[in-house]
Design a protein around this motif. Structure first.
Motif, mmCIF file in Angstrom:
data_model
loop_
_atom_site.group_PDB
_atom_site.id
_atom_site.type_symbol
_atom_site.label_atom_id
_atom_site.label_comp_id
_atom_site.label_asym_id
_atom_site.label_seq_id
_atom_site.Cartn_x
_atom_site.Cartn_y
_atom_site.Cartn_z
ATOM 1 N N LEU A 227 -2.182 0.292 3.036
ATOM 2 C CA LEU A 227 -2.358 -0.772 2.047
ATOM 3 C C LEU A 227 -1.760 -2.078 2.554
ATOM 4 O O LEU A 227 -2.373 -3.153 2.412
ATOM 5 N N HIS B 43 -2.424 -6.035 1.409
ATOM 6 C CA HIS B 43 -2.019 -5.937 0.011
ATOM 7 C C HIS B 43 -0.497 -5.961 -0.121
ATOM 8 O O HIS B 43 0.230 -5.462 0.737
ATOM 9 N N VAL C 191 -8.291 3.166 1.306
ATOM 10 C CA VAL C 191 -7.874 1.872 0.749
ATOM 11 C C VAL C 191 -9.078 1.138 0.165
ATOM 12 O O VAL C 191 -9.005 0.541 -0.916
ATOM 13 N N GLU D 187 -9.527 -0.215 -3.603
ATOM 14 C CA GLU D 187 -9.896 -1.606 -3.906
ATOM 15 C C GLU D 187 -11.070 -1.654 -4.876
ATOM 16 O O GLU D 187 -11.085 -2.453 -5.830
#
Length: 400
Positions: A24, A29, A386, A390
């Motif tokens: 991540l 992020h 990931v 998202e």
């Protein structure tokens, strides 16, 4: 995307989530780990940022009080399938006394997504109260989290009712690194995620570097087979030194093996004398220690099982409590290992030696373990996972 990662106050519950946390962060992020002080050392060791909320939990002291002077496998009867939900009580109690502080911080942090281990029920209340998705991240074989979540929901009624929720929410998605062939057949469906081994931080010891260099120079037919024995610091803490000693002394009948046992220095005297070809060393992250190994002997911990399987290693499991029995059962069911799941079997030198002999000589165990390793390698990588998370945040609901 802003991610709040939450963990129950046990470092072994947190470390399986670390590779996803790295993925991540690598995708750009923001991520912060929230937990009690018990996990903050593991958070820092993984190179992540954390916020310590609430007092120490002291789970080790609680377990010692529960088992007294016995090993858990002797002191606590194995939980029958119909009572697996009861294994959530400890983590439900933790949730009750830290949830108000967790909610206060989460409202200030304003995350878009919560990622948590499957026994962190506070994550479900936080996600429901903030109206954001929650992803639970399994450790491996998982017969427990679904029944436990349902069994604990009534005990948390006041907390989810105070937030205006109709019940304790289910996670929106369950990230599952366990290969389907190993996973408990009754486990809830999960989002497949390729397992990435992470067993804590630390340097490559000089003895292991030298050992690797020597093995690389040795002629392959002449290289001794190597066995790693790692029953975990928790097993030793919970009156397991005599078990470790018995296991290591069972190798007297296998003088052609090289045996490496991870034993913290403070327990080595209690383990007692061991054969000359057995070497006791301080704990080393298993993902550094296991490459080049031929057999793994352990306590059935999820990360240990998964790390050894990712390398295609047959395994002898000596489970002690909780989910270690399920992990060991599934190893045996897939043919990738042998489980001695009672104190009587574990304390029987003849049965220990017979299990070691079978695992070292019968090719079927290595073939089964290799098949699981290949299955793990074919699972979707963490960047893909990931991306799924998202999309979950963007849509506000699961799309898989």
């Amino acid at each position: 995307m802003r991610v709040l990662m939450m963990s129950t106050p046990a470092s072994t519950h947190f470390t399986p989530m670390v590779p996803l946390a790295w993925a991540l962060r690598a995708a750009g992020h923001e991520l912060l780990v929230m937990g009690q002080p018990d996990v903050m050392g593991a958070v820092r060791s993984a190179g992540l940022n954390g916020v310590s909320v609430g007092p120490w939990f002291h789970g080790d002291s609680m377990m010692l009080a529960l088992v007294g002077d016995e090993r858990p496998v002797r002191a606590i009867p194995r939980t029958p399938p119909e009572a697996l939900g009861n294994l959530g009580y400890t983590w439900m109690t933790h949730t009750k006394y830290v949830l108000p502080e967790y909610l206060a911080f989460a409202r200030a942090f304003r995350p878009d997504l919560v990622v948590a281990d499957p026994m962190e029920y506070g994550s479900l209340v936080v996600g429901g109260a903030l109206g954001i998705p929650v992803a639970h991240h399994r450790w491996g074989v998982d017969p427990i989290s679904g029944p436990a979540r349902r069994a604990m929901a009534p005990h948390l009624r006041r907390w989810w009712q105070d937030e205006g929720l109709a019940g304790l929410p289910d996670p929106d998605v369950i990230v599952d690194p366990c290969p389907p062939s190993l996973q408990d057949p009754d486990a809830e469906p999960g989002l497949p995620a390729r397992y990435v081994a992470y067993n804590g931080n630390g340097p490559l010891p000089s003895w292991l570097r030298t050992h690797r260099e020597q093995r690389a120079r040795a002629a392959e037919p002449d290289s001794p087979r190597r066995v790693v024995v790692s029953l975990g610091t928790y097993t030793l803490l919970l009156n397991g030194a005599s078990l470790v000693g018995d296991v290591l002394r069972a190798f007297r009948g296998f003088p052609d093996l090289e045996v490496i046992a991870t034993v913290p220095p403070e327990y080595q005297d209690a383990v007692g004398p061991v054969p000359g070809h057995v070497r006791m060393v301080p704990p080393v992250p298993l993902h550094l220690l296991l490459p080049g190994c031929d057999l793994m002997v352990h306590h059935g911990g999820a990360s240990t099982v998964m790390t050894a399987l990712s390398l295609g290693l047959p395994q002898l499991a000596l489970p002690q409590l909780g989910d270690t029995f399920a992990n060991s059962d599934r190893l045996a069911a897939t043919g990738a290992g042998i489980s001695l799941d009672t104190a009587e079997a574990q304390d029987d030198p003849a049965r220990l030696r017979a299990a070691l002999e079978a695992l070292l000589t019968a090719p079927g165990y290595r073939e089964a373990a290799g098949g699981l390793s290949r299955e793990m390698a074919a699972m979707p990588g963490l960047p893909e996972v990931v991306g799924d998370l998202e999309r979950l945040v963007a849509k506000g609901r699961p799309s898989f």
